[in-house]
Design an enzyme around this catalytic site. Structure first.
Site, PDB file in Angstrom:
ATOM      1  N   SER A   1       0.821  -1.195   0.000  1.00 20.41           N
ATOM      2  CA  SER A   1       0.000   0.000   0.000  1.00 20.41           C
ATOM      3  C   SER A   1       0.868   1.264   0.000  1.00 20.41           C
ATOM      4  CB  SER A   1      -0.956  -0.039   1.197  1.00 20.41           C
ATOM      5  OG  SER A   1      -1.963   0.935   1.072  1.00 20.41           O
TER       6      SER A   1
ATOM      7  N   ASP B   1      -0.089  -4.336  -3.834  1.00 30.07           N
ATOM      8  CA  ASP B   1      -1.268  -3.486  -3.968  1.00 30.07           C
ATOM      9  C   ASP B   1      -0.960  -2.044  -3.580  1.00 30.07           C
ATOM     10  OD1 ASP B   1      -3.888  -3.567  -4.986  1.00 30.07           O
ATOM     11  OD2 ASP B   1      -4.710  -3.253  -2.991  1.00 30.07           O
TER      12      ASP B   1
ATOM     13  N   HIS C   1      -7.480  -5.903  -0.467  1.00 30.16           N
ATOM     14  CA  HIS C   1      -6.211  -5.169  -0.346  1.00 30.16           C
ATOM     15  C   HIS C   1      -5.121  -6.059   0.257  1.00 30.16           C
ATOM     16  CE1 HIS C   1      -3.933  -1.523  -0.489  1.00 30.16           C
ATOM     17  NE2 HIS C   1      -3.903  -1.315   0.821  1.00 30.16           N
TER      18      HIS C   1
END
Length: 451
Positions: free
Chosen positions: A158, A182, A252
């Site tokens: 992330s 991700d 996610h």
């Protein structure tokens, strides 16, 4: 936060996932809670070292004198693990497994970048502003220690993916590898290259997209980008908000668990280059000729075997499908059906494979398929498990139309080819498929003919 052995013995199994004491002080990612997130936290960056000598007991690296930590060895490659936004303040649940898995595969300095103080804040925009200072801290550490830049591997999830990119950009892209799990989308979509991760940030950049329609980033960011299950909705993840927090984070977080699967070599997943997910599902992207004898790249930790050809090809987007839990790898087959109905037929096909002990099923239903006389329909079938050698095959033809007459599909040739190289295709000829009825047969060797 430092834990002495007396305290650690009491709490290691309950609250300290990294803390298994061996007569020394152990370090863990800073543990916070929602109270801290509501109040907001000021940035503090801590680097915690794990090696094969201390794989369960982190040692804090001093930014002023990292060599004071005896297990830090400059001759080893370095893998930096960087977490992202922590709205609840808790440490990432996956970090322990990631550290141990990496050390099981490679003798490296595994350095956890703990910036929980700074990532734990309900104001996401404030946390985004902290990504640059985190990268500056990591950059300073690398510069002070004189690490071999090409031996550095940064794994960021992330926001951690963009921190990895900022760090790499500070060294003009000379660090060895960035793995972006991700990478975050909010606040980074549509930004210029110097405001986000991009392929120039390292010698080799790979990006895995599992939640591109929400928390993740949609567009390609690396030399190779992976879009499992199309890059958004992951199998097994909740579809409604009534599932609570898992609804927001499951897609996610799947990026982490897919990558862990590749490190542990639980299953090997082939990543197929394609223009989009729809063409991949249609079986239009199963050829790997551009990779010559090496075949299509595998997803994840071992993709560097294809590094040179990927660098020559430029940015490459790849697709594959997965199971909903480990082992995530599916068993793929190319399906070719030549029909000989005088009128065209539309519908879906379900294929069941069975050997002496197991069976597995694939329903090809991403869109209605068109079957025309003497025309070959090429499809992709992905099964949850490998049951090769196949003893029997069962086909079912379904139109999905409840208020129309039941149709029949006449098949001149059915051909099933394993995508795994070296395995022979299987065929059957002259089949009649009645709608909603199973037809079971033993596959035979394929004849060499136009049909």
């Amino acid at each position: 936060m430092m834990f002495r052995i007396t305290h650690c013995l009491l709490t290691a199994m309950i609250v300290m996932p990294f803390c298994i004491c061996r007569g020394e002080d152990c370090e863990d990612i800073t543990r916070l809670n929602l109270k801290h997130s509501f109040a907001g936290t000021s940035l503090e960056v801590r680097l915690i070292l794990f090696t094969r000598q201390n794989d369960s007991c982190g040692r804090l690296l001093s930014p002023d004198d990292p060599f004071a930590t005896p297990t830090f060895n400059l001759s080893r490659p370095c893998t930096f693990l960087i977490h992202g936004f922590r709205p609840t303040g808790s440490p990432p649940v996956w970090m322990t497994d990631m550290v141990k898995s990496i050390l099981n595969r490679s003798d490296v300095n595994a350095i956890v970048v703990d910036w929980n103080r700074g990532a734990a804040n309900l104001n996401y925009l404030t946390v985004v502003k902290n990504t640059r200072p985190v990268a500056e801290n990591v950059t300073r550490f690398i510069s002070q220690t004189g690490l071999n830049l090409s031996s550095i591997h940064m794994i960021g999830i992330s926001l951690g993916a963009h921190i990895s990119g900022f760090t790499g950009a500070n060294f003009n892209g000379r660090i060895g590898r960035i793995t972006a799990l991700d990478p975050a989308g909010p606040s980074f979509r549509g930004k210029s290259l110097d405001e986000r991760l991009d392929p120039s940030d390292a010698e080799f950049v790979e990006a895995l997209h599992t939640d591109m329609d929400a928390l993740g980033y949609r567009d390609a960011l690396g030399h190779i980008d992976y879009y499992p299950n199309g890059g958004s909705d992951q199998p097994g993840c909740p579809k409604t908000i009534f599932s609570g927090s898992k609804y927001f984070k499951c897609d996610h977080q799947r990026a982490v668990y897919l990558y862990l699967d590749s490190i542990n070599q639980t299953s090997q997943i082939t990543a197929y280059p394609c223009s989009d997910y729809s063409n991949f599902l249609d079986g239009k992207c199963l050829s790997c000729e551009r990779f010559n004898s090496s075949g299509c790249p595998v997803f994840g930790y071992d993709v560097t075997q294809w590094k040179e050809v990927l660098l020559k090809l430029g940015q490459t987007s790849t697709f594959f499908t997965t199971n909903q839990k480990t082992p995530y790898g599916k068993s793929g087959y190319k399906v070719e059906i030549v029909s000989w109905n005088s009128e065209e037929r539309w519908g879906y096909i379900t294929i069941t494979l069975k050997n002496s002990t197991q069976e597995t099923e694939a329903r090809i239903d991403h869109k209605k398929l068109k079957f025309e006389q003497y025309s070959e329909a090429t499809l992709l079938a992905q099964f949850e498990r490998n049951v090769y050698p196949v003893k029997t095959i069962t086909l079912k033809y379904v139109t999905g139309n409840a208020f129309t007459p039941r149709y029949k599909l006449r098949v001149l040739r059915f051909r099933l080819t394993p995508l795994k190289s070296g395995l022979r295709p299987m065929c059957r000829y002259d089949l009649l498929l009645e709608e909603n009825k199973d037809v079971t047969f033993r596959p035979i060797s394929c004849h060499h003919s136009n049909f």
